[in-house]
Design a protein around this motif. Structure first.
Motif, PDB file in Angstrom:
ATOM      1  N   GLN A   2      51.222  45.815  49.002  1.00 40.29           N
ATOM      2  CA  GLN A   2      51.892  47.092  48.537  1.00 40.29           C
ATOM      3  C   GLN A   2      51.224  48.331  48.712  1.00 40.29           C
ATOM      4  OE1 GLN A   2      52.460  46.054  44.526  1.00 40.29           O
ATOM      5  NE2 GLN A   2      54.534  45.061  44.738  1.00 40.29           N
ATOM      6  N   GLU A   3      49.870  48.304  48.719  1.00 42.63           N
ATOM      7  CA  GLU A   3      49.055  49.426  49.160  1.00 42.63           C
ATOM      8  C   GLU A   3      49.104  49.960  50.499  1.00 42.63           C
ATOM      9  OE1 GLU A   3      44.257  50.810  49.416  1.00 42.63           O
ATOM     10  OE2 GLU A   3      44.984  49.241  48.041  1.00 42.63           O
ATOM     11  N   LYS A   4      49.031  48.805  51.261  1.00 39.33           N
ATOM     12  CA  LYS A   4      49.433  49.145  52.669  1.00 39.33           C
ATOM     13  C   LYS A   4      50.500  49.784  53.217  1.00 39.33           C
ATOM     14  CE  LYS A   4      46.248  46.225  55.729  1.00 39.33           C
ATOM     15  NZ  LYS A   4      45.910  44.917  55.858  1.00 39.33           N
ATOM     16  N   SER A   5      51.685  49.014  52.699  1.00 39.29           N
ATOM     17  CA  SER A   5      52.796  49.508  52.953  1.00 39.29           C
ATOM     18  C   SER A   5      53.426  50.829  52.156  1.00 39.29           C
ATOM     19  CB  SER A   5      54.176  48.516  52.592  1.00 39.29           C
ATOM     20  OG  SER A   5      54.200  48.312  51.365  1.00 39.29           O
ATOM     21  N   SER A   6      52.273  51.404  51.503  1.00 42.52           N
ATOM     22  CA  SER A   6      52.383  52.805  50.488  1.00 42.52           C
ATOM     23  C   SER A   6      53.491  52.608  49.624  1.00 42.52           C
ATOM     24  CB  SER A   6      52.968  53.922  51.730  1.00 42.52           C
ATOM     25  OG  SER A   6      51.872  53.926  52.687  1.00 42.52           O
TER      26      SER A   6
END
Length: 182
Positions: free
Chosen positions: A139-143
């Motif tokens: 979720q962090e990677k996909s903002s």
């Protein structure tokens, strides 16, 4: 949302571990010893609970009363082939399982078995943690969430993991005490 789902999965892992613990016998009779036993009934593997009334009239006896007397030999066979280590006594009406007192060697074996089951429970909880942390990182990677939110979420997941691992240790201690108490 994700945290509640993770906690729910961890709670289910605790419940599964507790069910596994219940199938290990202590010096007292317990109907849960027979939970995993299935009987071939009219060509179908059927849980013993569904084809017989199971009770504990005394502290050292389990009484199995089949709803259909023709299933007596199948029930007897299933119990004999199971790993509970008890010999069924069939009197034509009911099947009795006498729970012998545990020897000190057998108690040590059972404690070892319970510790293995506890370790499986902890591994399952750690797997849930790994999956939840992976999901937070994705979720962090996909903002979808910020780096700080991801870090906070991972810390909360770790706190849940610690809480549920401690719970496994608590039920392990209770079961060990049950087994070792004469």
């Amino acid at each position: 949302m994700m945290l509640a789902e993770t906690e729910d999965l961890m709670q289910k892992a605790i419940e599964a571990t507790q069910r596994n613990f219940n199938t290990i016998r202590t010096g007292r009779a317990s109907t849960s010893l027979l939970d995993r036993i299935t009987v071939e009934y009219y060509g179908t593997e059927t849980p013993l609970k569904q084809i017989a009334n199971i009770s504990t009239p005394e502290a050292t006896t389990i009484l199995i009363q089949p709803y259909d007397r023709t299933s007596m030999s199948a029930i007897e066979k299933a119990i004999s082939l199971s790993d509970i280590g008890l010999t069924p006594n069939n009197d034509g009406q009911v099947i009795r399982l006498n729970i012998p007192p545990l020897t000190s060697d057998r108690r040590k074996e059972l404690v070892k078995q319970v510790k293995n089951l506890a370790e499986e429970g902890k591994v399952s909880i750690r797997n849930i943690r790994r999956d939840a942390i992976d999901q937070a990182r994705k979720q962090e990677k996909s903002s979808d969430i910020s780096e700080d939110e991801s870090r906070d979420l991972q810390e909360q997941i770790q706190k849940l993991t610690d809480k549920y691992t401690a719970r496994v240790e608590e039920i392990l201690a209770i079961k060990e005490k049950d087994i070792t108490t004469i």
